[in-house]
Design a protein around this motif. Structure first.
Motif, PDB file in Angstrom:
ATOM      1  N   VAL A 185       0.835  -1.204   0.000  1.00 16.75           N
ATOM      2  CA  VAL A 185       0.000   0.000   0.000  1.00 16.75           C
ATOM      3  C   VAL A 185       0.868   1.251   0.000  1.00 16.75           C
ATOM      4  N   PHE A 186       1.893   1.250   0.829  1.00 17.83           N
ATOM      5  CA  PHE A 186       2.803   2.398   0.892  1.00 17.83           C
ATOM      6  C   PHE A 186       3.510   2.610  -0.442  1.00 17.83           C
ATOM      7  N   SER A 187       3.970   1.516  -1.046  1.00 14.73           N
ATOM      8  CA  SER A 187       4.671   1.627  -2.326  1.00 14.73           C
ATOM      9  C   SER A 187       3.734   2.115  -3.426  1.00 14.73           C
ATOM     10  N   ALA A 188       2.493   1.627  -3.417  1.00 10.69           N
ATOM     11  CA  ALA A 188       1.536   2.051  -4.440  1.00 10.69           C
ATOM     12  C   ALA A 188       1.216   3.537  -4.314  1.00 10.69           C
ATOM     13  N   LEU A 189       1.083   4.042  -3.086  1.00  7.62           N
ATOM     14  CA  LEU A 189       0.779   5.459  -2.871  1.00  7.62           C
ATOM     15  C   LEU A 189       1.955   6.348  -3.269  1.00  7.62           C
ATOM     16  N   THR A 190       3.145   5.950  -2.861  1.00  6.30           N
ATOM     17  CA  THR A 190       4.323   6.747  -3.222  1.00  6.30           C
ATOM     18  C   THR A 190       4.577   6.708  -4.720  1.00  6.30           C
ATOM     19  N   ASN A 191       4.273   5.591  -5.359  1.00  8.25           N
ATOM     20  CA  ASN A 191       4.422   5.519  -6.811  1.00  8.25           C
ATOM     21  C   ASN A 191       3.428   6.433  -7.511  1.00  8.25           C
ATOM     22  N   LEU A 192       2.219   6.550  -6.945  1.00  6.18           N
ATOM     23  CA  LEU A 192       1.233   7.465  -7.510  1.00  6.18           C
ATOM     24  C   LEU A 192       1.728   8.902  -7.429  1.00  6.18           C
ATOM     25  N   ILE A 193       2.321   9.260  -6.301  1.00  5.35           N
ATOM     26  CA  ILE A 193       2.892  10.604  -6.160  1.00  5.35           C
ATOM     27  C   ILE A 193       4.022  10.802  -7.168  1.00  5.35           C
ATOM     28  N   GLY A 194       4.842   9.766  -7.318  1.00  5.59           N
ATOM     29  CA  GLY A 194       5.930   9.865  -8.282  1.00  5.59           C
ATOM     30  C   GLY A 194       5.435  10.011  -9.702  1.00  5.59           C
ATOM     31  N   ARG A 195       4.363   9.320 -10.052  1.00  2.00           N
ATOM     32  CA  ARG A 195       3.807   9.438 -11.399  1.00  2.00           C
ATOM     33  C   ARG A 195       3.225  10.825 -11.638  1.00  2.00           C
ATOM     34  N   CYS A 196       2.606  11.409 -10.612  1.00  3.94           N
ATOM     35  CA  CYS A 196       2.103  12.780 -10.744  1.00  3.94           C
ATOM     36  C   CYS A 196       3.267  13.751 -10.943  1.00  3.94           C
ATOM     37  N   ALA A 197       4.365  13.495 -10.239  1.00  6.61           N
ATOM     38  CA  ALA A 197       5.550  14.330 -10.420  1.00  6.61           C
ATOM     39  C   ALA A 197       6.125  14.150 -11.822  1.00  6.61           C
ATOM     40  N   TRP A 198       6.100  12.907 -12.335  1.00  5.49           N
ATOM     41  CA  TRP A 198       6.573  12.664 -13.695  1.00  5.49           C
ATOM     42  C   TRP A 198       5.700  13.390 -14.710  1.00  5.49           C
ATOM     43  N   MET A 199       4.382  13.447 -14.454  1.00  3.72           N
ATOM     44  CA  MET A 199       3.497  14.191 -15.344  1.00  3.72           C
ATOM     45  C   MET A 199       3.935  15.651 -15.418  1.00  3.72           C
ATOM     46  N   TYR A 200       4.385  16.183 -14.300  1.00  4.03           N
ATOM     47  CA  TYR A 200       4.838  17.574 -14.278  1.00  4.03           C
ATOM     48  C   TYR A 200       6.075  17.761 -15.162  1.00  4.03           C
ATOM     49  N   THR A 201       6.917  16.718 -15.289  1.00  9.16           N
ATOM     50  CA  THR A 201       8.136  16.850 -16.086  1.00  9.16           C
ATOM     51  C   THR A 201       7.841  16.931 -17.579  1.00  9.16           C
ATOM     52  N   ILE A 202       6.710  16.385 -18.034  1.00  8.08           N
ATOM     53  CA  ILE A 202       6.406  16.445 -19.456  1.00  8.08           C
ATOM     54  C   ILE A 202       5.538  17.655 -19.788  1.00  8.08           C
ATOM     55  N   MET A 203       5.335  18.529 -18.798  1.00  9.03           N
ATOM     56  CA  MET A 203       4.606  19.766 -19.038  1.00  9.03           C
ATOM     57  C   MET A 203       5.610  20.881 -19.290  1.00  9.03           C
ATOM     58  N   VAL A 204       5.334  21.692 -20.276  1.00  4.89           N
ATOM     59  CA  VAL A 204       6.164  22.851 -20.568  1.00  4.89           C
ATOM     60  C   VAL A 204       5.255  24.068 -20.576  1.00  4.89           C
ATOM     61  N   ALA A 205       5.372  24.893 -19.538  1.00  4.38           N
ATOM     62  CA  ALA A 205       4.547  26.088 -19.431  1.00  4.38           C
ATOM     63  C   ALA A 205       5.427  27.273 -19.085  1.00  4.38           C
ATOM     64  N   PRO A 206       5.080  28.466 -19.532  1.00  4.60           N
ATOM     65  CA  PRO A 206       5.888  29.638 -19.208  1.00  4.60           C
ATOM     66  C   PRO A 206       5.958  29.859 -17.710  1.00  4.60           C
ATOM     67  N   PRO A 207       7.129  30.238 -17.166  1.00  3.87           N
ATOM     68  CA  PRO A 207       7.251  30.471 -15.726  1.00  3.87           C
ATOM     69  C   PRO A 207       6.301  31.550 -15.255  1.00  3.87           C
TER      70      PRO A 207
END
Length: 222
Positions: A185-207
């Motif tokens: 359960v802990f690994s699945a939750l932390t992986n979900l957070i990591g995937r959300c963070a990865w989604m942020y890496t493929i976003m390119v928006a003006p600062p």
């Protein structure tokens, strides 16, 4: 300098691996090539920072202090989508060699992520709080969300082997990975957070746009 640049065989192996990732459709994909391709997709922000550094050192950026001269959205979108394309081609080649349909499912994971990047490039101007959201903006967010759910589902079901069907017909998980359910359960939750963070890496928006502020606030809260 010679000692700093050594060991040469290791560095040469990495360069060859990167070259094989770039030419994935024409070469057999090994585990090492697969690992390097995954690493490139996870290091998108590092590639963008590298491009920014090269621009900073090679141009007259410092005297003008014009951020837009080096932080070009076109280059950032290109560097963001390129590793995803390499992984897509690796999956396609592995399916060609093995005829394993799971590689095409993995192909779809990177294809959706690449579509999210392309949609962001087509509609680059994110709206502020006072503006009405366009269809392109909504489509970009939908693709980002779909890519995140797709990748997370792949992690849980395929990479980790959780909730796999056992020989007795019941559903469980691989005890050799985690023997305790609370760790799963802990690994699945932390992986979900990591995937959300990865989604942020493929976003390119003006600062400084409202879109980035919303994401940063969400990630900080999580």
């Amino acid at each position: 300098p010679i000692g700093f640049c050594s060991p040469w065989p290791t560095r040469l192996w990495i360069f060859k691996g990167i070259l094989c990732c770039i030419c994935a459709p024409f070469f057999t994909v090994t585990f090492a090539h697969n690992f390097i391709g995954d690493y490139l997709t996870s290091g998108v922000k590092a590639l963008i920072d590298f491009q920014y550094t090269v621009c900073y050192l090679a141009t007259d950026f410092y005297p003008t202090l014009n951020v837009k001269e080096c932080a070009t959205p076109t280059a950032q979108y290109f560097l963001t989508g390129l590793p995803l394309y390499f992984r897509m081609m690796q999956c396609a080649r592995r399916y060609h060699d093995t005829r394993d349909a799971s590689h095409m499912c993995n192909f779809g994971k990177y294809a959706v992520a690449l579509l999210a990047v392309c949609s962001g490039a087509i509609w680059p101007h994110y709206r502020t709080y006072a503006d009405v959201w366009t269809l392109g903006h909504i489509l970009n967010i939908a693709l980002l969300a779909t890519s995140t759910v797709y990748a997370y589902t792949w992690d849980i079901l395929k990479d980790w082997g959780l909730f796999i069907k056992k020989q007795d017909g019941t559903w469980g998980y691989r005890h050799v990975v985690y023997r305790h359910k609370h760790m799963i359960v802990f690994s699945a939750l932390t992986n979900l957070i990591g995937r959300c963070a990865w989604m942020y890496t493929i976003m390119v928006a003006p600062p400084g746009t409202a879109w980035q502020k919303e994401v940063l606030t969400l990630m900080t809260a999580v």
